[in-house]
Write a protein that holds these residues in place. Structure first.
Motif, PDB file in Angstrom:
ATOM      1  N   PRO A 359       0.841  -1.203   0.000  1.00  0.00           N
ATOM      2  CA  PRO A 359       0.000   0.000   0.000  1.00  0.00           C
ATOM      3  C   PRO A 359       0.871   1.246   0.000  1.00  0.00           C
ATOM      4  N   ALA A 360       0.468   2.217  -0.738  1.00  0.00           N
ATOM      5  CA  ALA A 360       1.227   3.478  -0.791  1.00  0.00           C
ATOM      6  C   ALA A 360       1.153   4.174   0.559  1.00  0.00           C
ATOM      7  N   PRO A 361       2.208   4.843   0.954  1.00  0.00           N
ATOM      8  CA  PRO A 361       2.181   5.556   2.229  1.00  0.00           C
ATOM      9  C   PRO A 361       1.170   6.699   2.215  1.00  0.00           C
ATOM     10  N   ASP A 362       0.622   6.992   3.377  1.00  0.00           N
ATOM     11  CA  ASP A 362      -0.309   8.118   3.480  1.00  0.00           C
ATOM     12  C   ASP A 362       0.451   9.430   3.352  1.00  0.00           C
ATOM     13  N   PRO A 363      -0.149  10.438   2.705  1.00  0.00           N
ATOM     14  CA  PRO A 363       0.535  11.736   2.602  1.00  0.00           C
ATOM     15  C   PRO A 363       0.693  12.387   3.976  1.00  0.00           C
ATOM     16  N   VAL A 364       1.798  13.095   4.150  1.00  0.00           N
ATOM     17  CA  VAL A 364       2.076  13.768   5.424  1.00  0.00           C
ATOM     18  C   VAL A 364       1.855  15.258   5.256  1.00  0.00           C
ATOM     19  N   ALA A 365       1.649  15.938   6.392  1.00  0.00           N
ATOM     20  CA  ALA A 365       1.458  17.389   6.371  1.00  0.00           C
ATOM     21  C   ALA A 365       2.816  18.080   6.354  1.00  0.00           C
ATOM     22  N   LEU A 366       2.940  19.086   5.544  1.00  0.00           N
ATOM     23  CA  LEU A 366       4.160  19.876   5.438  1.00  0.00           C
ATOM     24  C   LEU A 366       3.880  21.296   5.909  1.00  0.00           C
ATOM     25  N   GLY A 367       4.846  21.859   6.664  1.00  0.00           N
ATOM     26  CA  GLY A 367       4.688  23.231   7.130  1.00  0.00           C
ATOM     27  C   GLY A 367       4.726  24.227   5.987  1.00  0.00           C
ATOM     28  N   PHE A 368       4.070  25.406   6.196  1.00  0.00           N
ATOM     29  CA  PHE A 368       3.912  26.348   5.086  1.00  0.00           C
ATOM     30  C   PHE A 368       3.785  27.761   5.629  1.00  0.00           C
ATOM     31  N   GLU A 369       4.519  28.711   5.022  1.00  0.00           N
ATOM     32  CA  GLU A 369       4.430  30.118   5.348  1.00  0.00           C
ATOM     33  C   GLU A 369       4.502  30.947   4.072  1.00  0.00           C
ATOM     34  N   VAL A 370       3.879  32.148   4.123  1.00  0.00           N
ATOM     35  CA  VAL A 370       3.932  33.047   2.973  1.00  0.00           C
ATOM     36  C   VAL A 370       4.241  34.456   3.451  1.00  0.00           C
ATOM     37  N   ASP A 371       4.919  35.232   2.594  1.00  0.00           N
ATOM     38  CA  ASP A 371       5.198  36.641   2.856  1.00  0.00           C
ATOM     39  C   ASP A 371       4.871  37.431   1.594  1.00  0.00           C
ATOM     40  N   LYS A 451       2.017   7.718  -9.981  1.00  0.00           N
ATOM     41  CA  LYS A 451       2.216   8.936  -9.213  1.00  0.00           C
ATOM     42  C   LYS A 451       1.368   8.891  -7.941  1.00  0.00           C
ATOM     43  N   ILE A 452       1.994   9.257  -6.813  1.00  0.00           N
ATOM     44  CA  ILE A 452       1.249   9.305  -5.555  1.00  0.00           C
ATOM     45  C   ILE A 452       1.569  10.624  -4.853  1.00  0.00           C
ATOM     46  N   LEU A 453       0.638  11.030  -3.971  1.00  0.00           N
ATOM     47  CA  LEU A 453       0.827  12.225  -3.161  1.00  0.00           C
ATOM     48  C   LEU A 453       1.531  11.823  -1.875  1.00  0.00           C
ATOM     49  N   LEU A 454       2.784  12.306  -1.713  1.00  0.00           N
ATOM     50  CA  LEU A 454       3.575  11.977  -0.524  1.00  0.00           C
ATOM     51  C   LEU A 454       3.293  12.935   0.625  1.00  0.00           C
ATOM     52  N   GLY A 455       3.028  14.179   0.337  1.00  0.00           N
ATOM     53  CA  GLY A 455       2.755  15.161   1.378  1.00  0.00           C
ATOM     54  C   GLY A 455       2.288  16.464   0.768  1.00  0.00           C
ATOM     55  N   GLN A 456       1.654  17.312   1.589  1.00  0.00           N
ATOM     56  CA  GLN A 456       1.168  18.582   1.096  1.00  0.00           C
ATOM     57  C   GLN A 456       1.023  19.567   2.248  1.00  0.00           C
ATOM     58  N   THR A 457       1.036  20.859   1.904  1.00  0.00           N
ATOM     59  CA  THR A 457       0.830  21.909   2.884  1.00  0.00           C
ATOM     60  C   THR A 457      -0.666  22.195   3.037  1.00  0.00           C
ATOM     61  N   ALA A 458      -0.998  22.945   4.037  1.00  0.00           N
ATOM     62  CA  ALA A 458      -2.347  23.511   4.115  1.00  0.00           C
ATOM     63  C   ALA A 458      -2.491  24.601   3.064  1.00  0.00           C
ATOM     64  N   VAL A 459      -3.711  25.040   2.800  1.00  0.00           N
ATOM     65  CA  VAL A 459      -3.944  26.119   1.866  1.00  0.00           C
ATOM     66  C   VAL A 459      -3.884  27.453   2.605  1.00  0.00           C
ATOM     67  N   ILE A 460      -3.152  28.420   2.046  1.00  0.00           N
ATOM     68  CA  ILE A 460      -3.076  29.769   2.624  1.00  0.00           C
ATOM     69  C   ILE A 460      -3.639  30.747   1.594  1.00  0.00           C
ATOM     70  N   ALA A 461      -4.578  31.584   2.050  1.00  0.00           N
ATOM     71  CA  ALA A 461      -5.165  32.617   1.201  1.00  0.00           C
ATOM     72  C   ALA A 461      -4.402  33.921   1.412  1.00  0.00           C
ATOM     73  N   VAL A 462      -4.047  34.597   0.313  1.00  0.00           N
ATOM     74  CA  VAL A 462      -3.323  35.861   0.376  1.00  0.00           C
ATOM     75  C   VAL A 462      -4.087  36.897  -0.438  1.00  0.00           C
ATOM     76  N   THR A 463      -4.295  38.083   0.155  1.00  0.00           N
ATOM     77  CA  THR A 463      -4.878  39.206  -0.574  1.00  0.00           C
ATOM     78  C   THR A 463      -3.810  40.255  -0.776  1.00  0.00           C
ATOM     79  N   ILE A 464      -3.594  40.655  -2.020  1.00  0.00           N
ATOM     80  CA  ILE A 464      -2.551  41.612  -2.351  1.00  0.00           C
ATOM     81  C   ILE A 464      -3.077  43.022  -2.072  1.00  0.00           C
ATOM     82  N   PRO A 465      -2.382  43.784  -1.230  1.00  0.00           N
ATOM     83  CA  PRO A 465      -2.878  45.127  -0.895  1.00  0.00           C
ATOM     84  C   PRO A 465      -2.754  46.082  -2.099  1.00  0.00           C
TER      85      PRO A 465
END
Length: 465
Positions: A359-371, A451-465
């Motif tokens: 069985p393919a491994p479950d995807p893991v959560a990856l940390g995520f930041e935006v600037d 192809k399998i999904l190994l890991g992914q970040t959460a979704v971050i919404a950004v509004t451009i000023p």
């Protein structure tokens, strides 16, 4: 015999040039500008008639009547069927016997007036019985046909766009052994097919030799004004026919020049082979097939596993092989040529059962930041540590709050593909003030060829000023 009457009867009378509305027959009228067609009704040179011309014309007519020889141009050509066919004509000249001729009127016979009651009516309309033949329009330029060539095994599939012209006769499919394909056929050309149905735009040519490059051209013939011309024509297009796969050459003890072994190693097929000797080649090509027919170039059910330089290691792992299947392998020694790659030696075919996939491994959560900076939106994420990592996919969406590459979702845009697992930053500069953008990073790998999904970040919404 009345010489003047004879001249009139021969067609030199006023009806040769008189027009409607003539009001007189006196000598003064001859000073007016009159014209006469000199080429049997065609457009000829125009000559003014004058009183001196009348004297010369009378002399010529009298000489003809007495049988005098006035030269080869003084008599009517045998095939002259024009409206002035009975009027003798000499090319005008300003010289006679090398001296300037005082009379510049040329050699047009002056009309002769007689007292005969049968004299033609000078008011009659010009003779319109002979008119120039209308000029036929030239054939239109040949239209261009779109031509597509493909291989069906070693047969050539020829397809082209239809030729929509009046007077269609046939398509001519021309095959050539050089870069030219001509109609009519030239050196090296042969007619592959002649098709009389304008709606038939496909032909399969099996009369070809393996390992040779041919050039094809399709010409559509049409009838135009009773002649056969090209209505449409394609460009000359080449195609290479693959050479047959050579069998391994045996040595003195009967063994093949190249041997191959396939085993399961670390959960994947491991292919090992001996060096290719005695031939000139550039690469080893390792091919996997789902059946026992393994060819180069690759055929149906075949996949290229690896390409190894002729000085490289003669081994390869197939980490993408499907699990729980029997697969077949073969290694080819391939030479690159101007017309494509050609196999010059090969191993035998070797098959093996692959283990059932885990069985393919479950995807893991990856940390995520935006600037948000003056350069755009800078993304930072946690790296993936999986052994089967292939690449990061950086995705965004302006409309979907859950963008994804795997599985794909509507509105998702891939703005980055990064194969280096240690690269964990990307700047998105294609943003504008007021935009609201949803970002995510996904780590993708291969698991037994999928192809399998190994890991992914959460979704971050950004509004451009």
């Amino acid at each position: 015999m009345d010489v003047m009457s004879g001249a009139t009867a021969a067609g030199a009378g006023p009806t040769s040039y008189a027009s409607s509305g003539d009001s007189g027959a006196g000598g003064a009228e001859l000073l007016e500008d009159r014209t006469l067609n000199l080429s049997g009704g065609g457009h000829g040179r125009r000559f003014g008639l004058s009183v001196p011309g009348a004297v010369v014309g009378s002399f010529l007519v009298a000489a003809l009547a007495l049988g005098a020889a006035l030269g080869p141009m003084a008599t009517k050509p045998a095939n002259d069927a024009g409206s002035n066919a009975d009027t003798a004509y000499n090319e005008p000249t300003d010289k006679v016997d090398g001296e300037e001729h005082p009379d510049k009127t040329g050699g047009v016979d002056e009309p002769v007036k007689t007292d005969d009651a049968s004299e033609p009516d000078k008011t009659a309309a010009p003779d319109q019985s002979e008119k120039p033949e209308p000029t036929e329009a030239p054939a239109p330029e040949s239209k261009t046909l779109e031509l597509v060539l493909a291989l069906d095994g070693r047969a050539v599939v020829i397809e082209w766009s239809a030729c929509d012209v009046d007077g269609f006769l046939a398509y001519k499919v021309v095959r050539s052994k050089d870069e030219h394909a001509n109609w009519p056929l030239g050196a090296g050309d042969s007619l592959a097919a002649a098709i009389g149905d304008a709606s038939t735009t496909r032909f399969v040519d099996a009369d070809v030799d393996a390992g040779r490059t041919y050039t094809y051209r399709v010409i559509a013939l049409r009838e135009w004004n009773g002649e056969t011309v090209a209505g449409c024509s394609s460009y000359a297009t080449p195609i290479a026919i693959p050479a047959p796969t050579p069998k391994p050459e045996p040595t003195d003890d009967g063994r093949a020049v190249m041997s191959i072994s396939v085993v399961i190693k670390e959960g994947h097929p491991f292919i090992d082979w001996t060096a290719c000797t005695g031939v000139d080649f550039d690469y080893y090509k390792v091919v996997r097939s789902m059946d026992s027919t393994v060819t180069w170039p690759v055929g149906d059910n075949d996949s290229k596993v690896a390409a190894v330089g002729k000085d490289g290691e003669t081994k390869a792992w197939d980490t993408n092989a499907p699990g729980g299947k029997k697969v077949y392998y073969r290694v080819f020694c391939v030479r690159e040529t101007e017309s494509g790659s050609v196999a010059v030696a090969a191993t035998a075919v070797k098959g093996i059962e692959t283990p059932e996939t885990e069985p393919a491994p479950d995807p893991v959560a990856l940390g995520f930041e935006v600037d948000v900076t003056g350069e755009g939106v800078v993304l930072h994420w946690e790296g993936c540590s999986s052994d089967v990592f292939a690449f990061y996919k950086v995705v965004r969406s302006f409309t979907n709050e859950n963008p994804s590459y795997l599985p794909g979702t509507d509105g998702t845009q891939v703005i980055g593909v990064i194969e280096n697992r240690s690269t964990t930053q990307l700047t998105d500069g294609a943003v504008e003030s007021g935009d609201t953008i949803y970002y995510r990073v996904q780590a993708i790998g291969y698991w037994y060829g999928q192809k399998i999904l190994l890991g992914q970040t959460a979704v971050i919404a950004v509004t451009i000023p």
